[in-house]
Design a protein around this motif. Sequence first.
Motif, PDB file in Angstrom:
ATOM      1  N   ASP A 257       0.826  -1.215  -0.074  1.00 18.55           N
ATOM      2  CA  ASP A 257       0.202  -0.038  -0.047  1.00 18.55           C
ATOM      3  C   ASP A 257       0.764   1.367   0.050  1.00 18.55           C
ATOM      4  N   GLY A 258       2.357   1.241  -0.096  1.00 20.80           N
ATOM      5  CA  GLY A 258       2.881   2.355  -0.242  1.00 20.80           C
ATOM      6  C   GLY A 258       3.571   2.764   1.157  1.00 20.80           C
ATOM      7  N   THR A 259       2.968   2.132   2.353  1.00 19.73           N
ATOM      8  CA  THR A 259       3.690   2.711   3.619  1.00 19.73           C
ATOM      9  C   THR A 259       4.818   2.087   3.795  1.00 19.73           C
ATOM     10  N   PRO A 260       5.948   2.872   4.523  1.00 16.58           N
ATOM     11  CA  PRO A 260       7.237   2.026   4.628  1.00 16.58           C
ATOM     12  C   PRO A 260       7.404   1.136   5.701  1.00 16.58           C
ATOM     13  N   LEU A 261       8.006   0.091   5.340  1.00 16.54           N
ATOM     14  CA  LEU A 261       8.194  -1.044   6.227  1.00 16.54           C
ATOM     15  C   LEU A 261       9.323  -0.975   6.832  1.00 16.54           C
ATOM     16  N   SER A 262      10.456  -0.552   6.483  1.00 16.32           N
ATOM     17  CA  SER A 262      11.700  -0.428   7.022  1.00 16.32           C
ATOM     18  C   SER A 262      12.736   0.296   6.383  1.00 16.32           C
ATOM     19  N   VAL A 263      13.838   0.621   7.282  1.00 20.44           N
ATOM     20  CA  VAL A 263      14.957   1.334   6.789  1.00 20.44           C
ATOM     21  C   VAL A 263      16.298   0.544   7.452  1.00 20.44           C
ATOM     22  N   MET A 264      17.285   0.009   6.537  1.00 18.88           N
ATOM     23  CA  MET A 264      18.327  -0.785   7.198  1.00 18.88           C
ATOM     24  C   MET A 264      19.650   0.090   6.675  1.00 18.88           C
ATOM     25  N   ALA A 265      20.560   0.084   7.681  1.00 23.88           N
ATOM     26  CA  ALA A 265      21.611   0.579   7.453  1.00 23.88           C
ATOM     27  C   ALA A 265      22.932  -0.458   7.583  1.00 23.88           C
ATOM     28  N   PHE A 266      23.764  -0.547   6.781  1.00 20.20           N
ATOM     29  CA  PHE A 266      24.917  -1.496   6.982  1.00 20.20           C
ATOM     30  C   PHE A 266      26.226  -1.177   6.996  1.00 20.20           C
ATOM     31  N   THR A 267      26.903  -1.572   7.956  1.00 15.71           N
ATOM     32  CA  THR A 267      28.505  -1.230   8.166  1.00 15.71           C
ATOM     33  C   THR A 267      29.205  -2.542   7.925  1.00 15.71           C
TER      34      THR A 267
END
Length: 294
Positions: A257-267
């Motif tokens: 539906d276009g709502t954000p699920l997650s944001v991930m940052a990788f080191t």
Amino acid sequence: MSDTSPTDPVAAAFEAQRDRLRAVAYRMLGSHADAEDVVQEAWLRLSRQDVATIDNFAGWLTTVVGRISLDVLRSRQAHPEASYDDRLPEFVVTVDDGPAPEDDVALADSVGLALLVVLESLRPSERLAFVLHDLFAVPFDEIGKILGKSTDATKMLASRARRKVQATERPAAAGREQREVVQAFLSAARNGDFEGLLRVLDPEVKLTVDTPGGVVVVLGATEVAAGAQSRTRAGAAARGRVVLVDGLPGFVSWREDGTPLSVMAFTVVDGRIARIAALIDPARLASMDLPEPG
């Protein structure tokens, strides 16, 4: 919150040092909440001190913050099961249009998360010596007083820590390499390739997930890989897009539906993913300035 009063000259002098002291404590501890607690404890100790006996106000405060931080680090080693993670800091998410040279420079310069990963591998005394001397220019003799060691012994600790840090530093081309490692992780997760996930994860990888109920920490490549597989099988994310998060390789996913699920940052350290920071709290995601789904 601080208990200091702006009309008190000692409090005003302390407030002028607060940001620097918080930065010292954060580099030592890797936790914003713990850093705030350390700075507040330093203020309490200052309030019990006869300020007239302090020759170097900034140096005295740095020493106190160093000692308190060292105690916290040693306590963590004695009680490793204790959680010291606080809410993840605000992410700055930008579109990643590919490994342009300026992006590589930005990635090389964005050492915040990567440096913290390396610092966590150091012994408390090494970490203190490196952080105070190399990052905040505190003389070795003052650091030695905190550690109860000679100046020469303190120099050796800092040198040992410096070698460990330098061993993980990558040239400017690291931006391209980091992207490749992260892409391999994402591909392996989509394909359910457990062995492929293990190949790109550091054995001691740390996954920190900011959820509506607080922070959850997952340690170890096997646990992180298993979690990545199960989330992929659930098929919750309909769309995803590669991004930069605080200058590091990242990924945003959205529901159908276009709502954000997650944001991930990788080191990425030495060609493997050493830390993943994930944000899945809907309230925080809704307040972020995210790009459109790709």
